[in-house]
Design an enzyme around this catalytic site. Structure first.
Site, PDB file in Angstrom:
ATOM      1  N   GLY A   1       0.857  -1.186   0.000  1.00 20.66           N
ATOM      2  CA  GLY A   1       0.000   0.000   0.000  1.00 20.66           C
ATOM      3  C   GLY A   1       0.890   1.231   0.000  1.00 20.66           C
TER       4      GLY A   1
ATOM      5  CE1 TYR B   1      -0.159   4.101  13.866  1.00 17.07           C
ATOM      6  CE2 TYR B   1      -0.121   5.591  11.990  1.00 17.07           C
ATOM      7  CZ  TYR B   1      -0.735   4.586  12.706  1.00 17.07           C
ATOM      8  OH  TYR B   1      -1.903   4.058  12.251  1.00 17.07           O
TER       9      TYR B   1
ATOM     10  CB  CYS C   1      -8.457  23.270  20.235  1.00 18.42           C
ATOM     11  SG  CYS C   1      -9.266  24.551  19.290  1.00 18.42           S
ATOM     12  CD  GLU C   2      -5.121  17.313  20.109  1.00 17.95           C
ATOM     13  OE1 GLU C   2      -4.228  16.515  20.350  1.00 17.95           O
ATOM     14  OE2 GLU C   2      -6.325  17.011  20.058  1.00 17.95           O
TER      15      GLU C   2
HETATM   16  N1  LLP Z   1      -1.935  -6.264   3.652  1.00 19.60           N
HETATM   17  C1  LLP Z   1      -2.501  -6.279   4.872  1.00 19.60           C
HETATM   18  C2  LLP Z   1      -3.224  -7.477   5.305  1.00 19.60           C
HETATM   19  C3  LLP Z   1      -2.389  -5.163   5.703  1.00 19.60           C
HETATM   20  O1  LLP Z   1      -2.943  -5.193   6.906  1.00 19.60           O
HETATM   21  C4  LLP Z   1      -1.696  -4.015   5.252  1.00 19.60           C
HETATM   22  C5  LLP Z   1      -1.563  -2.841   6.093  1.00 19.60           C
HETATM   23  C6  LLP Z   1      -1.141  -4.049   3.968  1.00 19.60           C
HETATM   24  C7  LLP Z   1      -1.271  -5.185   3.201  1.00 19.60           C
HETATM   25  C8  LLP Z   1      -0.392  -2.882   3.389  1.00 19.60           C
HETATM   26  O2  LLP Z   1       0.737  -2.549   4.103  1.00 19.60           O
HETATM   27  P1  LLP Z   1       1.745  -1.423   3.586  1.00 19.60           P
HETATM   28  O3  LLP Z   1       2.398  -1.922   2.316  1.00 19.60           O
HETATM   29  O4  LLP Z   1       0.967  -0.183   3.331  1.00 19.60           O
HETATM   30  O5  LLP Z   1       2.698  -1.265   4.697  1.00 19.60           O
HETATM   31  N2  LLP Z   1      -2.061   3.310   9.448  1.00 19.60           N
HETATM   32  C9  LLP Z   1      -0.684   2.861   9.549  1.00 19.60           C
HETATM   33  C10 LLP Z   1      -0.416   1.679   8.638  1.00 19.60           C
HETATM   34  C11 LLP Z   1      -1.246   0.490   8.951  1.00 19.60           C
HETATM   35  C12 LLP Z   1      -1.035  -0.653   7.976  1.00 19.60           C
HETATM   36  C13 LLP Z   1      -2.098  -1.656   8.142  1.00 19.60           C
HETATM   37  N3  LLP Z   1      -2.039  -2.760   7.258  1.00 19.60           N
HETATM   38  C14 LLP Z   1       0.241   4.009   9.226  1.00 19.60           C
HETATM   39  O6  LLP Z   1      -0.228   5.111   8.981  1.00 19.60           O
HETATM   40  O7  LLP Z   1       1.466   3.854   9.249  1.00 19.60           O
END
Ligand code: LLP
Length: 442
Positions: free
Chosen positions: A297, A339, A366-367
């Site tokens: 992703g 994070y 507001c923080e």
């Molecule tokens: N496949 C599964 C089953 C996942 O849970 C995820 C991400 C991906 C693929 C894609 O992962 P990537 O290539 O994007 O690392 N909100 C967090 C990231 C959470 C990722 C959750 N799962 C952030 O902002 O860093």
């Protein structure tokens, strides 16, 4: 400031006006025309990265599929780009699934994830004819079996496993450890029992196994570890249950550059770690090479996104710190707060000037919503446009209406064109779900 010293990504460059340009569009003009905050997505960069990722895997193994984890940035236009580039798509909720289907993304090329899918979500997925449901747990096996049975169909599934890999990313985004809510643990025998059970479900066809060890991983060794553990489990399944599966999904997780000093593995190094390990392990363990799936992703869209803000107030505390206030903050980018994520920024209005001033970029909530602590910038003045880089993944996707801010627009830029792909919310939108009961009207 000399251009060589600027941290530029994708088609970003400094133009003759001394402004940051992306996709041939002057960011100062974009801010003027579309307002701020504004997410700018670099189409050429997204497409080139998708092609390079697909190519890096296909070159090493013809039967590989790159599945875009749409959670990073889901919207209809992205679904179209993903389809055009020949990738598959991962949806992790009814909303992500709905978005892809409404954009005519081919259902059979969608993979559906989630650790707690509802009956309605499963029903929607099976009815749509989606390619694979990645089943997370035993209860879901039964629920999906029931749903598929009621619709008189057989649903192809993969099983979400948890190999015990502990990548050194922020603990909130690690998912592959033993102590996790996700999937069937290999350690302790849960995964083997899960496979055994899935094989008895009448309306399910198990095509393979899936895992995802974490996100923003900067060391390819963790992918090697994950791949090896999954192959060893495949061998165990073959020995103990006498079955082999055609598909192996190794999830996403490849990290990106948020800061100039970040050094993620190249796409080739990443592909080599994954494909090379699976190939070696399969040879050693006497397994056939499976069809390989990966689910990136962040690495497909993260570096392609930039957030533009307008500088408002500037507070100088002599000998302490200078706060430069952006006109967004925790609502359009919660990642620093969630994070401790760090970002880089450029004064897009003065991209050729020396970065002589170290400041802290704050939001306007507001923080204390600090976006970037201590960054060297070309001295900012009220009205300047700030560009925060690498905001293409998990920024718009995680934005909120906190303080009743309107979620910003997203523009897709390419060769001098800027098309709005997500409109800025209006004040009226903020009221669209508010109801005032009659008894409060009197
Ligand atoms: N496949 C599964 C089953 C996942 O849970 C995820 C991400 C991906 C693929 C894609 O992962 P990537 O290539 O994007 O690392 N909100 C967090 C990231 C959470 C990722 C959750 N799962 C952030 O902002 O860093």
């Amino acid at each position: 400031m000399k251009e060589e010293s600027v941290f530029l990504l994708g088609t970003q460059r400094v133009n003759s006006a001394g402004h940051l340009e992306i996709g041939g569009c002057d960011t100062v003009q974009l801010a003027e025309e579309h307002g701020t905050p504004l997410y700018v997505m670099d189409e050429a960069h997204i497409r080139a990265t998708m092609r390079a990722m697909r190519e890096a895997f296909r070159r090493r193994h013809a039967e590989s599929e790159v599945i875009y984890a749409s959670k990073a940035f889901p919207c209809m236009a992205m679904s179209r780009i993903v389809a055009q580039e020949g990738l598959m798509l991962d949806a992790a909720s009814a909303g992500e699934l709905f978005t892809a289907l409404r954009a005519d993304f081919p259902a059979e090329r969608i993979v559906f994830h989630g650790n707690n899918k509802s009956r309605d979500e499963l029903d929607m997925a099976v009815r749509a004819g989606i390619g694979r449901v990645v089943v997370d747990n035993e209860a879901e096996l039964d629920l999906l079996d029931e749903v598929a049975g009621a619709l008189d169909t057989t649903q192809k599934i993969m099983l979400r496993l948890t190999p015990a890999v502990d990548p050194h990313t922020h603990r909130y985004i690690q998912t592959g450890r033993v102590d996790t809510k996700f999937g069937f643990n290999i350690e302790g025998g849960g995964a083997l029992r899960g496979v055994q059970k899935a094989l008895t479900n009448q309306n399910l066809e198990v095509t393979g196994l899936s895992c995802h060890i974490g996100s923003q991983i900067l060391d390819a060794d963790f992918f090697t570890m994950g791949a090896r553990l999954m192959c060893e489990f495949l061998a165990q399944v073959k020995t103990e249950l006498g079955v082999t599966f055609p598909d192996l999904d190794l999830g996403g997780g490849l990290g990106i550059r948020y800061l100039p000093e970040d050094a993620p593995p190249s796409l080739d190094d990443y592909a080599e770690a994954v494909v090379g390990t699976v190939r070696d392990c399969c040879a050693k363990l006497g397994l056939e090479m499976p069809r390989l799936h990966i689910e990136p992703g962040r690495s497909l869209v993260g570096e392609a996104g930039t957030t533009l803000y307008r500088v408002g107030s500037i507070k100088r505390i002599p000998g302490v710190r200078t706060y430069v206030a952006a006109d967004g903050g925790i609502s359009d980018n919660p990642r620093p707060a969630l994070y401790e994520a760090r970002y880089h920024a450029i004064n897009a209005s003065r991209a050729t000037e020396e970065e002589l001033e170290t400041v802290t970029i704050s939001g306007k909530h507001c923080e204390t919503d600090t976006l970037i602590e201590d960054i060297a910038l070309a001295p900012a003045q009220t009205g300047d446009v700030l560009a925060v880089q690498s905001t293409g993944a998990y920024n718009h996707a995680m934005s909120s209406n906190y303080n009743r801010f309107r979620r910003p627009a997203v523009v897709l830029v390419n060769e001098g064109r800027a098309d709005t792909i997500v409109e800025r919310e209006t004040l009226q939108d903020l009221l669209s779900h508010d109801l005032v009961p009659g008894r409060l009207r009197a």
